[in-house]
Design a protein around this motif. Structure first.
Motif, short mmCIF file in Angstrom:
data_model
loop_
_atom_site.label_atom_id
_atom_site.label_comp_id
_atom_site.label_asym_id
_atom_site.label_seq_id
_atom_site.Cartn_x
_atom_site.Cartn_y
_atom_site.Cartn_z
N ALA A 179 0.79 -1.20 -0.11
CA ALA A 179 0.02 0.12 0.03
C ALA A 179 0.76 1.33 0.05
CB ALA A 179 -1.07 0.17 1.10
N SER A 180 0.18 2.28 -0.02
CA SER A 180 0.99 3.92 0.02
C SER A 180 1.75 3.85 1.25
CB SER A 180 0.05 4.88 -0.14
OG SER A 180 -0.87 4.82 -1.37
N HIS A 181 2.73 4.52 1.16
CA HIS A 181 3.43 4.99 2.14
C HIS A 181 4.45 3.67 2.73
CE1 HIS A 181 0.79 7.96 2.25
NE2 HIS A 181 -0.03 7.47 2.59
N ALA A 182 4.81 2.88 1.64
CA ALA A 182 5.65 1.88 1.80
C ALA A 182 4.98 0.87 2.84
CB ALA A 182 7.08 2.33 2.25
N THR A 183 3.88 0.61 3.01
CA THR A 183 3.08 -0.33 3.88
C THR A 183 3.03 -1.76 3.12
OG1 THR A 183 1.82 1.51 4.73
CG2 THR A 183 1.12 -0.47 5.23
N ARG A 184 3.38 -2.75 3.86
CA ARG A 184 3.59 -3.96 3.40
C ARG A 184 2.86 -4.84 4.47
NH1 ARG A 184 7.61 -1.13 4.16
NH2 ARG A 184 8.89 -2.61 4.63
N THR A 185 1.95 -5.76 4.34
CA THR A 185 1.31 -6.76 5.27
C THR A 185 1.52 -7.96 4.62
OG1 THR A 185 -1.02 -6.39 4.33
CG2 THR A 185 -0.14 -5.09 6.27
N ALA A 186 1.81 -9.02 5.51
CA ALA A 186 1.85 -10.70 5.03
C ALA A 186 1.23 -11.25 6.19
CB ALA A 186 3.06 -11.05 4.76
N SER A 187 0.18 -12.23 6.04
CA SER A 187 -0.16 -13.22 6.89
C SER A 187 -0.43 -14.61 6.38
CB SER A 187 -1.53 -12.74 7.44
OG SER A 187 -2.51 -12.52 6.39
N LEU A 188 -0.37 -15.54 7.34
CA LEU A 188 -0.48 -16.69 7.04
C LEU A 188 -1.15 -17.64 8.05
CD1 LEU A 188 0.40 -19.43 5.33
CD2 LEU A 188 2.50 -19.69 7.00
N LEU A 208 3.26 -6.71 9.70
CA LEU A 208 3.22 -5.33 9.27
C LEU A 208 4.47 -4.41 9.20
CD1 LEU A 208 1.17 -2.81 7.99
CD2 LEU A 208 1.00 -2.21 10.55
N ASP A 209 4.79 -3.95 8.11
CA ASP A 209 5.95 -2.84 8.06
C ASP A 209 5.55 -1.62 7.26
OD1 ASP A 209 8.89 -4.08 8.70
OD2 ASP A 209 7.62 -5.58 7.81
N THR A 210 5.60 -0.45 7.68
CA THR A 210 5.41 0.75 7.25
C THR A 210 6.59 1.78 7.30
OG1 THR A 210 3.32 2.27 6.93
CG2 THR A 210 3.88 1.34 9.12
N ASP A 211 6.38 2.84 6.52
CA ASP A 211 6.89 4.06 6.93
C ASP A 211 6.07 5.07 7.42
OD1 ASP A 211 9.49 2.99 5.84
OD2 ASP A 211 9.30 3.77 3.82
N GLY A 212 4.82 4.96 7.13
CA GLY A 212 3.77 5.59 7.70
C GLY A 212 3.44 6.96 6.95
N TYR A 213 2.18 7.49 7.06
CA TYR A 213 1.74 8.65 6.19
C TYR A 213 2.58 9.70 6.56
CZ TYR A 213 -1.29 12.44 5.37
OH TYR A 213 -1.91 13.47 5.02
N ARG A 214 2.81 9.91 7.85
CA ARG A 214 3.51 11.00 8.47
C ARG A 214 4.95 11.00 8.55
NH1 ARG A 214 0.68 13.15 13.56
NH2 ARG A 214 2.31 14.79 13.32
N ASP A 215 5.90 11.87 8.49
CA ASP A 215 7.06 11.86 8.98
C ASP A 215 7.16 11.39 10.39
OD1 ASP A 215 7.57 13.09 6.58
OD2 ASP A 215 7.88 15.14 7.66
N HIS A 216 8.30 10.37 10.42
CA HIS A 216 8.68 9.85 11.84
C HIS A 216 7.52 9.16 12.31
CE1 HIS A 216 11.17 9.53 15.50
NE2 HIS A 216 10.24 9.91 16.26
N SER A 217 7.00 8.24 11.51
CA SER A 217 5.74 7.23 11.99
C SER A 217 5.89 5.77 11.53
CB SER A 217 4.65 7.69 11.37
OG SER A 217 4.40 8.09 10.00
N PRO A 265 0.08 18.59 6.72
CA PRO A 265 -0.33 17.53 7.38
C PRO A 265 0.68 16.21 7.72
CG PRO A 265 -1.61 17.32 5.48
CD PRO A 265 -0.52 18.71 5.37
N ARG A 266 1.52 16.02 6.95
CA ARG A 266 2.40 15.06 6.73
C ARG A 266 3.66 15.19 7.84
NH1 ARG A 266 3.21 11.63 1.51
NH2 ARG A 266 4.00 10.31 2.98
N GLN A 267 3.75 16.12 8.34
CA GLN A 267 5.03 16.60 9.21
C GLN A 267 4.91 16.02 10.43
OE1 GLN A 267 5.54 20.64 10.56
NE2 GLN A 267 3.46 21.28 9.69
#
Length: 707
Positions: A179-188, A208-217, A265-267
């Protein structure tokens, strides 16, 4: 489109116009189907949810390919429930029911949480949603209104997740998404069992791994969950459940003030970067549930559980604020062991016309709380000198009884009561000449009766009225600091006690595949708990007199052939009925303002709702959702607010069926029109950083393998 578009006529369809279209769609249905029968955990075993005098909803996580993605998507169709993602995985999802729980600054409070029958709420009323295993979910059950009180302390509502039970033959489910903001999910998920179906197992893993929508998230979460069931003699069953959550160093961007939100809003706030604000959580727990029929009329249930939870959080408390000898520092270090048990017996007589349940429960949490400075010399955002060291114990002991009686073929009565005792103990280990012994203890007890009557004019219509009493103790975090700035626990705080009343109607048409529910409710609370002051990173609380939450809930759904429509709408008026003093500003230690009587309780929109249109074409499924909320006050005085919004979401899925299973492709475009909005708020944030922005247009693509 302006930010207040939720007030526009087209968006008001969520609460007014759309119900008019539902009967037309329902009665025009050309393919009659039977509505699913569900079992709700209302501790009434022989009665369908439709017949109980309460607002009960069951969300089938198997029916919607998107329901397991997140709690806001799973619970968006339940009226009265407000779930807000904070775009900040260092803090838990915000959850409130009919206005209870809205003022929680972190985690969930005022609402009782369960996962596979195991409490996710501690005895003091503080709960967490972080270890809900949605990837393995079967259904979510939501109880609103007076009968929630039968679950004890902080039961303004109840949310229960039930995961799937494994059966033979074995199967595997796999989910991958980006997904957006480098969001990756995997489930088994692996399911299976013995050939005679006496034993079943289910094991799931989610990452779940994500860079987050906002900075430092940026954040990472790993969740392992397992369930084992075994059939016993004479219809009995033993279930074992366990899960492990690991969430290291989730970055916290903190809230923004209004100018920062409008500018970008992303700061993240400068303080978040300066102190590298972050939070690490690790939790593991095991639980067991035993059920055994005794003859033809009685059944006994017993549940036991235990777990360990550790939390380390780095806050943005200024160095200067930690100069006070009473400061607890800017790093929180919690190590908690917890456990409990519940046992009850149920008797049924007269072909299910009378059912009686009697039970008792006990819970305990032992927490070692330490506080450290968040600096070491000139280095910020690191663990420094010890500033707090205490052992906290919370325990509860409850007894309860409940009866359901079919008085006549059309009149049914449900009534019950619960006696709760909650005890807090704190032993201070950090004692200096300038920081005296802050040990203390306080006990709370309350009886919470509830009763309701259902009238059945016909087979598909129910009218009901119910009334009851509930209560909320302060949590340990709210007792930790006194409003007058002195050391020690705030032992003068009293529990908030609410008198609840509900009037409702339920209608369903199995032949037309439609249903409609409506409820009017009121909750009058005395000794409402409210923020007294925010200073140096600490929040302290006071009893704010009387408050009232009242409103209307409406939900409807119908299907005509391949087209379906679903509506959930809530109108809520929540106000303080008494004025009380308030400490405005981050450095305030003596109240310098007054919250007037009649002020709206912050964190709650007056209107919120969801309208969903879906089309099921067999291999293809699509849905369009319109979700909206009106403006939200962010402080007790109502001097600032977050504007309302209306968001459009689009989702689609495509199935490719093979001999061994189904491959499903998933697409979701969130906030299709890319509207700027505030996703959640931090109530009474002392620095005016109330706003947690929601994301703009976002894209998710996924693949699933289903047996």
């Amino acid at each position: 489109m302006p930010l207040n578009a939720f007030h526009r006529p087209w968006a008001s369809c969520l609460l007014l116009a759309c119900p008019v279209a539902l009967p037309t769609l329902a009665f025009a249905a050309d393919a009659p189907t039977t509505l699913p029968t569900v079992s709700v955990s209302a501790r009434v075993e022989s009665v369908a949810a439709f017949d109980l005098p309460a607002s009960l909803d069951v969300v089938d996580l198997r029916a919607d390919p998107w329901a397991r993605a997140s709690l806001p998507q799973a619970l968006g169709s339940v009226p009265g429930v407000l779930v807000r993602e904070r775009q900040n995985l260092a803090q838990d999802t915000q959850l409130s029911i009919r206005g209870f729980g809205a003022r929680a600054t972190f985690g969930v409070r005022g609402v009782r949480l369960y996962s596979d029958g195991i409490p996710a709420t501690m005895p003091d009323g503080q709960g967490q949603l972080s270890h809900f295993a949605l990837a393995a979910g079967d259904r979510i059950e939501v109880i609103r209104g007076p009968f929630s009180a039968l679950h004890g302390n902080s039961s303004g509502g109840v949310v229960q997740l039930w995961t799937a039970q494994g059966h033979a033959p074995g199967s595997m489910q796999l989910h991958l998404s980006g997904a957006s903001h480098a969001t990756r999910t995997a489930s088994l998920r692996l399911d299976g069992g013995s050939q005679d179906q006496a034993t079943g197992y289910r094991v799931s893993a989610w990452r779940l791994d994500t860079d987050g929508y906002r900075d430092h998230s940026a954040a990472r979460r790993t969740l392992l969950d397992a369930r084992l069931s075994h059939a016993l003699r004479d219809g009995g069953e033993l279930k074992l459940v366990g899960n492990l959550l690991d969430a290291p160093d989730a970055q916290d961007p903190l809230g923004l003030d209004r100018a920062q939100w409008r500018a970008n809003p992303r700061q993240a706030t400068p303080q978040a970067l300066q102190y590298d604000t972050r939070k690490s959580v690790r939790q593991g727990q095991l639980g067991a549930h035993w059920r055994q029929p005794l003859g033809s009329t009685a059944t006994v249930h017993a549940t036991a559980y235990g777990g360990q939870r550790t939390v380390t959080q780095f806050l943005a408390v200024p160095v200067a604020a930690q100069a006070s000898p009473l400061s607890g520092g800017g790093v929180i270090d919690l190590d908690s062991g917890y456990g409990g048990m519940d046992a009850r017996a149920t008797w049924q007589w007269g072909d299910g016309n009378l059912e009686l349940t009697v039970g008792a429960s006990a819970e305990r949490q032992d927490q070692h709380r330490r506080g450290y400075e968040n600096f070491d010399g000139a280095r910020l955002g690191v663990r420094g000198a010890l500033r707090r060291d205490q052992d906290d114990v919370v325990s509860s002991m409850d007894q309860y009884a409940q009866a359901w009686w079919r008085m006549t073929p059309r009149w049914w009565l449900q009534a019950g009561a619960r006696h709760s005792r909650v005890r807090f103990r704190s032993h201070d280990r950090y004692i200096t000449t300038a920081n005296p012994d802050d040990s203390g203890r306080v006990d709370y007890s309350q009886v919470t009766p509830v009763a309701g009557v259902t009238f059945a004019p016909g087979p598909d219509l129910r009218l009901y009225v119910s009334a009851g009493r509930g209560f909320e103790t302060p949590t340990f975090n709210e007792l930790a600091y006194r409003a007058d700035g002195r050391g020690g626990l705030a032992l003068e705080l009293r529990p908030a006690v609410s008198d609840n009343l509900e009037l409702g109607a339920k209608w369903r048409s199995p032949s037309a595949n439609a249903q409609l529910e409506a409820a009017l409710f009121r909750a009058d609370t005395r000794d409402e708990l409210a923020v007294a002051r925010n200073s140096g990173g600490r929040s302290s609380y006071r009893n704010a007199g009387h408050a009232r939450r009242q409103g209307l809930e409406l939900s409807a759904q119908a299907r005509r052939g391949r087209l379906g429509v679903q509506l959930a709408g809530t109108w809520l008026d929540a106000r303080f009925r008494d004025g009380f003093p308030f400490c405005a500003g981050a450095g305030c230690t003596v109240p310098n303002a007054v919250v007037p009587a009649g002020a709206r309780i912050p964190g709650l929109p007056r209107r919120h709702g969801l309208l969903r249109l879906d089309w099921d074409g067999g291999q293809w499924r699509t849905a369009l959702e319109l979700a909206g909320a009106s403006a939200v006050n962010v402080d007790d005085r109502g001097l600032a607010s977050a504007p309302g919004h209306a968001l459009l979401h689009l989702q689609a899925s495509r199935d490719w069926r093979y001999a061994r299973g189904t491959l499903r492709g998933l697409l979701r475009v969130g906030n299709l029109l890319d509207r700027r909005h505030v996703g959640s708020v931090i109530v009474n944030e002392g620095n005016g950083r109330y706003y947690e922005p929601g994301p703009g247009r976002s894209l998710l693509l996924g693949l699933e393998w289903l047996p």
